[in-house]
Design an enzyme around this catalytic site. Sequence first.
Site, PDB file in Angstrom:
ATOM      1  CG  ASN A 187      -0.426   7.330  -6.015  1.00 28.33           C
ATOM      2  OD1 ASN A 187       0.206   6.648  -6.821  1.00 28.33           O
ATOM      3  ND2 ASN A 187      -0.459   8.643  -6.055  1.00 28.33           N
ATOM      4  CD1 TRP A 188       0.866   1.029  -4.199  1.00 31.87           C
ATOM      5  CD2 TRP A 188       2.049  -0.462  -5.381  1.00 31.87           C
ATOM      6  NE1 TRP A 188       0.416  -0.221  -3.853  1.00 31.87           N
ATOM      7  CE2 TRP A 188       1.120  -1.160  -4.569  1.00 31.87           C
ATOM      8  CE3 TRP A 188       2.889  -1.199  -6.216  1.00 31.87           C
ATOM      9  CZ2 TRP A 188       1.026  -2.554  -4.568  1.00 31.87           C
ATOM     10  CZ3 TRP A 188       2.789  -2.583  -6.212  1.00 31.87           C
ATOM     11  CH2 TRP A 188       1.875  -3.254  -5.388  1.00 31.87           C
ATOM     12  CE  LYS A 189       2.397   9.776  -3.921  1.00 31.01           C
ATOM     13  NZ  LYS A 189       2.690  10.970  -3.148  1.00 31.01           N
ATOM     14  CG  HIS A 237      -0.787  13.043  -7.499  1.00 33.65           C
ATOM     15  ND1 HIS A 237       0.309  13.702  -7.002  1.00 33.65           N
ATOM     16  CD2 HIS A 237      -1.219  12.223  -6.507  1.00 33.65           C
ATOM     17  CE1 HIS A 237       0.537  13.300  -5.763  1.00 33.65           C
ATOM     18  NE2 HIS A 237      -0.375  12.394  -5.440  1.00 33.65           N
ATOM     19  CD  GLU A 269       3.719  13.084  -5.859  1.00 32.23           C
ATOM     20  OE1 GLU A 269       3.533  12.020  -6.484  1.00 32.23           O
ATOM     21  OE2 GLU A 269       3.701  13.150  -4.613  1.00 32.23           O
ATOM     22  CD  GLU A 318      -3.489  13.070  -2.935  1.00 31.92           C
ATOM     23  OE1 GLU A 318      -3.406  12.008  -2.305  1.00 31.92           O
ATOM     24  OE2 GLU A 318      -2.728  13.359  -3.871  1.00 31.92           O
ATOM     25  N   GLY A 337       3.563  13.380   1.731  1.00 34.36           N
ATOM     26  CA  GLY A 337       4.910  12.870   2.002  1.00 34.36           C
ATOM     27  C   GLY A 337       5.646  13.643   3.087  1.00 34.36           C
ATOM     28  CB  SER A 351       0.976  12.665   5.965  1.00 28.16           C
ATOM     29  OG  SER A 351       2.087  13.210   5.277  1.00 28.16           O
ATOM     30  N   GLY A 403      -0.376   7.253   0.023  1.00 23.58           N
ATOM     31  CA  GLY A 403       0.895   7.162  -0.694  1.00 23.58           C
ATOM     32  C   GLY A 403       1.858   6.224   0.011  1.00 23.58           C
ATOM     33  N   GLY A 404       2.810   6.783   0.723  1.00 28.53           N
ATOM     34  CA  GLY A 404       3.895   6.022   1.352  1.00 28.53           C
ATOM     35  C   GLY A 404       3.438   4.794   2.135  1.00 28.53           C
TER      36      GLY A 404
HETATM   37  P1  13P Z   1       1.567  10.280   1.162  1.00 30.02           P
HETATM   38  O1  13P Z   1       0.513   9.374   1.765  1.00 30.02           O
HETATM   39  O2  13P Z   1       2.897   9.609   1.014  1.00 30.02           O
HETATM   40  O3  13P Z   1       1.619  11.581   1.882  1.00 30.02           O
HETATM   41  O4  13P Z   1       1.088  10.594  -0.336  1.00 30.02           O
HETATM   42  C1  13P Z   1      -0.204  11.015  -0.554  1.00 30.02           C
HETATM   43  C2  13P Z   1      -0.452  11.028  -2.002  1.00 30.02           C
HETATM   44  O5  13P Z   1       0.108  11.838  -2.726  1.00 30.02           O
HETATM   45  C3  13P Z   1      -1.373  10.025  -2.538  1.00 30.02           C
HETATM   46  O6  13P Z   1      -1.703  10.287  -3.865  1.00 30.02           O
END
Ligand code: 13P
Length: 256
Positions: free
Chosen positions: A9-11, A95, A97, A167, A173, A212, A233-234
């Site tokens: 997930n590149w966000k 999600h 977010e 999640e 993050g 994470s 994510g990251g």
């Molecule tokens: P991180 O891997 O950066 O913690 O993000 C997880 C995430 O929200 C994937 O959708």
Amino acid sequence: MRHPLVIGNWKLNGSTKMVKELIEKLHNELNNIINCNIAIAPPTLYLSQAKKALINSNITLAAQDVDINLFGAFTGDNSAEMLKDIGVKYVIIGHSERRIYHNETDELIAQKFSILKSQGLIPVLCIGESKEENNAGKTEQVCANQIDKILHYLSIDAFKNSVIAYEPIWAIGTYKSATPTQAQSVHKFIRNHIAKQDPIVAEKIIIQYGGSVNVNNASKLFVQPDIDGALVGGESLKAHSFISIVNTASIIKKVY
Ligand code: 13P
């Protein structure tokens, strides 16, 4: 036996240059992977570019969100039909977010789930508790509630060929993943919760862990029997990390 699924997930990250370079590396390094389903979710704006770069690749496309309408006067939105049209397979919904920054409700998320199913797209339903809820021992209650809200609008059949991503919000993050034991316990709870409705759906559903995930914790998470992959994510923005996480899932979850 469930086939693992790792999605990046590149966000809100990327550029034409980055899409080109990152996908080139993933394409080269992951082309021989057969034991793990792989997808990337770049921002909507780059999905078409990504699709072209992924020709002849085993990496599929995911979108980060979808609107509840298929067409019409909904400025700024993207429909399930459009996502399908440009070659998307999975769509992340719910999600944290989006729940937090866009005030998305369980009802809206259920509508998104429904529209995706009607178009033959695979929803990746994100659920998970906040730090406060975790501290108060409410993790299971929150996860059950988020699933039940979907079941209030849709039948258990909707969960066939769908994906759940657990999640925990406090792990996103933060470089503080849930421990493998913690995550396994919640994943098992989620599977058992689904099994109350339909044990076959529960046995087959992919439950990803997200929060994470990195090269160091991936193997410890993937050895857990109810963790079927990851929503990354990251670390999905770094070619070497994402490649390593996918390789780890592919080796550990090898389906004979
Ligand atoms: P991180 O891997 O950066 O913690 O993000 C997880 C995430 O929200 C994937 O959708």
